[in-house]
Each structure stands twice: as structure tokens, then as C-alpha cells.
Design a protein around this motif. Structure first.
Motif, PDB file in Angstrom:
ATOM      1  N   VAL A 318      -5.855   3.443  -4.760  1.00 15.07           N
ATOM      2  CA  VAL A 318      -4.612   3.722  -4.044  1.00 15.07           C
ATOM      3  C   VAL A 318      -4.427   2.743  -2.883  1.00 15.07           C
ATOM      4  CG1 VAL A 318      -3.384   5.429  -2.645  1.00 15.07           C
ATOM      5  CG2 VAL A 318      -4.590   6.147  -4.707  1.00 15.07           C
ATOM      6  N   GLY A 319      -5.516   2.460  -2.159  1.00 20.45           N
ATOM      7  CA  GLY A 319      -5.428   1.521  -1.048  1.00 20.45           C
ATOM      8  C   GLY A 319      -4.993   0.144  -1.492  1.00 20.45           C
ATOM      9  N   GLY A 320      -5.525  -0.341  -2.619  1.00 19.58           N
ATOM     10  CA  GLY A 320      -5.126  -1.648  -3.124  1.00 19.58           C
ATOM     11  C   GLY A 320      -3.661  -1.699  -3.515  1.00 19.58           C
ATOM     12  N   LEU A 321      -3.185  -0.630  -4.170  1.00 20.62           N
ATOM     13  CA  LEU A 321      -1.773  -0.573  -4.563  1.00 20.62           C
ATOM     14  C   LEU A 321      -0.876  -0.625  -3.330  1.00 20.62           C
ATOM     15  CD1 LEU A 321      -0.277   1.700  -7.312  1.00 20.62           C
ATOM     16  CD2 LEU A 321       0.880   1.467  -5.113  1.00 20.62           C
ATOM     17  N   MET A 322      -1.225   0.172  -2.318  1.00 21.55           N
ATOM     18  CA  MET A 322      -0.413   0.207  -1.098  1.00 21.55           C
ATOM     19  C   MET A 322      -0.503  -1.098  -0.315  1.00 21.55           C
ATOM     20  SD  MET A 322       1.253   2.952  -1.043  1.00 21.55           S
ATOM     21  CE  MET A 322       1.304   4.521  -1.932  1.00 21.55           C
ATOM     22  N   ASN A 323      -1.620  -1.790  -0.431  1.00 26.35           N
ATOM     23  CA  ASN A 323      -1.768  -3.079   0.235  1.00 26.35           C
ATOM     24  C   ASN A 323      -0.741  -4.083  -0.274  1.00 26.35           C
ATOM     25  OD1 ASN A 323      -3.252  -5.979   0.043  1.00 26.35           O
ATOM     26  ND2 ASN A 323      -3.821  -4.936   1.918  1.00 26.35           N
ATOM     27  N   VAL A 324      -0.472  -4.055  -1.566  1.00 28.83           N
ATOM     28  CA  VAL A 324       0.538  -4.948  -2.145  1.00 28.83           C
ATOM     29  C   VAL A 324       1.924  -4.614  -1.592  1.00 28.83           C
ATOM     30  CG1 VAL A 324       1.700  -5.630  -4.261  1.00 28.83           C
ATOM     31  CG2 VAL A 324      -0.755  -5.318  -4.251  1.00 28.83           C
ATOM     32  N   LEU A 325       2.257  -3.317  -1.572  1.00 25.46           N
ATOM     33  CA  LEU A 325       3.569  -2.918  -1.077  1.00 25.46           C
ATOM     34  C   LEU A 325       3.719  -3.247   0.401  1.00 25.46           C
ATOM     35  CD1 LEU A 325       4.112   0.518  -2.863  1.00 25.46           C
ATOM     36  CD2 LEU A 325       4.678  -1.781  -3.648  1.00 25.46           C
TER      37      LEU A 325
END
Length: 412
Positions: A318-325
């Protein structure tokens, strides 16, 4: 010449070269960081290594940005890849002679960071010259997906190779990928954007133009201040991730690789999502919502009990996904609104300011972690991200930063 989607074929060649170079860099960084963690079991040693990686971008960023705006950007990337390969070859020779210790590794990380700052600045400043404006957010998502894919592949590959080969054999992979990247760049031409020309030596006036542009952009200044605080707290947390694995989750190189791969899988998913969706109409809304989500994930990682390693994998995803956004739309904003002749300077000024107090965080990270535990950095960093995202949504100059961007540099 452009491909059917309207994006220059030169961009795809540059992108492939970047992918090869980035894979080698990630692999060697994993191998060296794990060597430091296992050899020293010291939070301070890991903090020093990360500090040396951060310092060149913070201290030299504006100067490097001015040089990127002046010099041939393809030549910069070629030189950076060649220099990094030479540094890695030197480490291989030391390892084979059984003379490898912290000093040469620290020096190599510092010098490679300087070259990586040149490479990153030249790449980002070239994208707007090779890609139509309407595709910038999607290209940012694609680049984040690439980073995630390599984050997912490089750590397990590094852990596997460390189990199969001696360290020199693992380091040799970086030399090979750098050579392939240079080969791909050899067939590319990147347009020169104009600006202040390559003939004169870089002076303070050119550097000041990048600083002046950012100074007149109030929304960007506020966002950069938030970014500096976040990096002060979050960079130490992820620098100490190997010790979180060793001390808290009682794992080894494979567990560390799994966590980094989960982060990478999240980045891939976020990159594909951003590439297909493009984000909210106001790109900054995507950034701030992503920042809140990333903060929640980092905070959760710091609060998980020792027996909850499978949940840690989900949190990292989840952290990686949000990092992109969080990061993708910011780069798209800068590439869309900053004049091309200024992009090298503005991008590096932003990067330098955002990283300004990170070295202080790294300097105190080791002693604080040894005294209070590694998890305290994850808790503090997660709270800072979530609060910054929420506060930013309520600040008009941040929300409207794209519309309020300066048109150019004011006349002196």
C-alpha cells in the motif's frame, strides 16, 4: 521521429537506458547496504551510508541543475553511467583483494550519488523535450511503475545472487547494465532547449535563476517545506529498514528483499493506475491524497508486532502504491509548467530544498534508533506524511499551485 502514440522514439531509447542503469544501481545498493548491515549490525553505520547518498543532491543540486541546462543531456547520462561503472569496478578489485571495508564503500556511495544526481537531472529535464505535454502525467506514472518493477525484482535478485556468488560477482552485474545503458543512449539525440548557452562557465546568475523561479512560486515553497520535514523523518526510517528486519521481525536478506519487493509491487500498481487514470483534474489533489495514504502505511509498519511480518508485506504494498500517487503528479506539474530551458535548475533546486534537512535526520537516526528502537522513525514519519497531506488540502496556494506557477524568471 515519433511513434504512433505521439511520443518520440528517442524517449523510449532513453527510457530503456534509464531502466538498465537503474536496475544496476538498485542491485549494487542492496548488496552494499546488506553488507554494511550484516558486517556492522550498526544503525549508525547505515545512517552514515544513507547520509553520504543524500548529501550530493542537497549540496550540489543547484549547480548540477545549471550544468544540465547548459550541457548536452545525452552526454551527461553517458558520462554518469560510465563513471558509475568505473567506481563499481574499483570496488570489485578491492573485494577480490580482500581489502574491502567501510571507507571505500562510503566513498563509492558518495561518488555514485553525485553521478546519479547528474543522471536523474538530465533525464527529468529531457522528458518535456521528448514527450507531448498531455502525456506527462502518464509518463510519470510509467516511470514510477518502472521504479516499482525494479524495486520488486532487484532486492530478491540481490539476495539470491549474494547466496550464489561472492560480492564481486554481484557487483559485476552493475557494470554490465551500465554498458548496455550506454549502448542504448548511443543512438539517441536529445534536443537542446536553448537558454543561456554552453559556451560560458556556469555562474551564480544562472544558479540564481532557478532559485528565483522557485522563490516566486508560493505553493511550491509550502509544498517543499512539507517535503523537507517528511524526508527528515521518513528517510531515516527506510535507511534503517534492514535493522527493522533483523531486530524486530527476526529475518534475513530474503525477508528484507520481500519487503522491498512488496513496496515495488505497490509502485508498479500505482504507476499503472496513474498511467491509465492520470489522476484527479488538479494533479496536486492526487499528490496530497497519496501522501495521506502513504503516511498511514508507514505508521502501520512502525506499529506492527514482531509476529506480523505477512501484514508488513501488505502495508509495504500500500505504501508503494501511495508513493506513486504522491510523487508522480509533482514531477508532471514541474515538467508541464516550468520552461524547458529552466527545468534542470528548477528540478534540482526543488530536490535540494526538499532534502535540505535530511542529512540532519540521518546524523541523529543511528543514535536515536539505538536508544529508542528503529520503529520510532516509522511512527514519526507516518504521522508527518498524513498530517502534511491533510493540511495541504486546506491551503489555497498549494491546491492552486499549477495555475499560479511563474511564467519565467523575472528580469534582474
Amino acid at each position: 521521429m515519433r511513434s504512433p502514440d505521439g511520443i518520440s522514439r528517442a524517449f523510449w531509447a532513453v527510457w530503456i537506458a534509464h531502466a538498465l542503469s537503474l536496475f544496476g544501481s538498485m542491485l549494487i545498493q542492496f548488496a552494499l547496504v546488506w553488507w554494511i548491515a550484516r558486517t556492522t549490525d550498526s544503525a549508525t553505520a547505515l545512517s552514515v551510508a544513507t547520509l553520504l547518498i543524500l548529501l550530493p543532491g542537497v549540496l550540489l543540486g543547484p549547480v548540477i541543475g545549471a550544468l544540465v541546462d547548459r550541457w548536452d543531456r545525452r552526454g551527461i547520462m553517458l558520462g554518469a553511467d560510465g563513471g558509475m561503472a568505473a567506481i563499481t569496478l574499483f570496488l570489485i578489485l578491492l573485494a577480490r583483494a580482500d581489502m574491502l571495508h567501510l571507507g571505500p564503500i562510503y566513498a563509492a556511495l558518495f561518488l555514485r550519488s553525485i553521478l546519479e544526481t547528474f543522471h536523474w537531472s538530465a533525464l527529468q529535464a529531457s522528458i518535456a523535450l521528448l514527450v507531448p505535454e498531455r502525456y506527462l502525467a502518464r509518463i510519470a506514472g510509467l516511470n514510477q511503475a518502472l521504479s516499482g518493477a525494479l524495486n520488486m525484482v532487484a532486492p530478491p535478485a540481490g539476495a539470491l545472487l549474494l547466496g550464489l556468488l561472492p560480492l564481486p560477482g554481484v557487483l559485476l552485474v552493475d557494470v554490465v547494465t551500465a554498458a548496455l545503458a550506454m549502448l542504448a543512449l548511443g543512438f539517441v539525440r536529445i534536443p537542446y532547449p536553448g537558454g543561456f548557452g554552453p559556451a560560458r562557465p556556469v555562474g551564480w546568475q544562472e544558479i540564481r535563476e532557478g532559485l528565483e523561479y522557485v522563490r516566486r512560486w508560493s505553493g511550491a515553497l509550502i509544498l517543499m517545506g512539507m517535503g523537507a520535514l517528511i524526508n527528515f523523518l521518513v528517510n531515516p526510517a527506510f535507511a534503517l529498514l534492514p535493522l527493522l528486519v533483523i531486530r524486530h521481525f527476526r529475518g534475513g536478506a530474503l525477508e528484507l528483499g520481500a519487503l522491498e519487493s512488496a513496496w515495488g509491487a505497490g509502485i508498479i500498481s500505482g504507476g499503472l493506475l496513474l498511467g491509465a487514470w492520470g489522476g484527479f483534474r488538479r494533479r496536486i489533489h492526487t499528490t496530497l491524497v497519496g501522501l495521506i495514504g502513504m503516511g498511514a502505511a508507514i505508521l502501520s509498519l512502525g506499529l506492527l508486532p514482531a509476529g506480523a511480518f505477512p501484514f508488513a508485506l501488505g502495508v509495504m504494498f500500500v505504501g508503494g502504491l501511495m508513493n506513486v500517487l504522491t510523487n508522480g503528479p509533482i514531477l508532471a506539474i514541474l515538467q508541464a509548467v516550468v520552461p524547458p530551458a529552466l527545468q534542470g535548475r528548477v528540478l534540482t533546486v526543488v530536490s535540494s530544498v526538499v532534502g535540505l534537512i535530511s542529512p540532519l535526520g540521518m546524523a541523529i537516526a543511528g543514535p536515536v534508533a539505538d536508544a529508542l528502537g528503529v520503529r520510532v522513525w516509522f511512527v514519526a514519519g507516518g504521522l508527518a506524511c498524513a498530517l502534511a497531506g491533510g493540511i495541504g488540502l486546506g491551503i489555497p496556494s498549494v491546491v492552486q499551485m499549477e495555475e499560479q506557477a511563474p511564467a519565467g524568471v523575472a528580469e534582474p
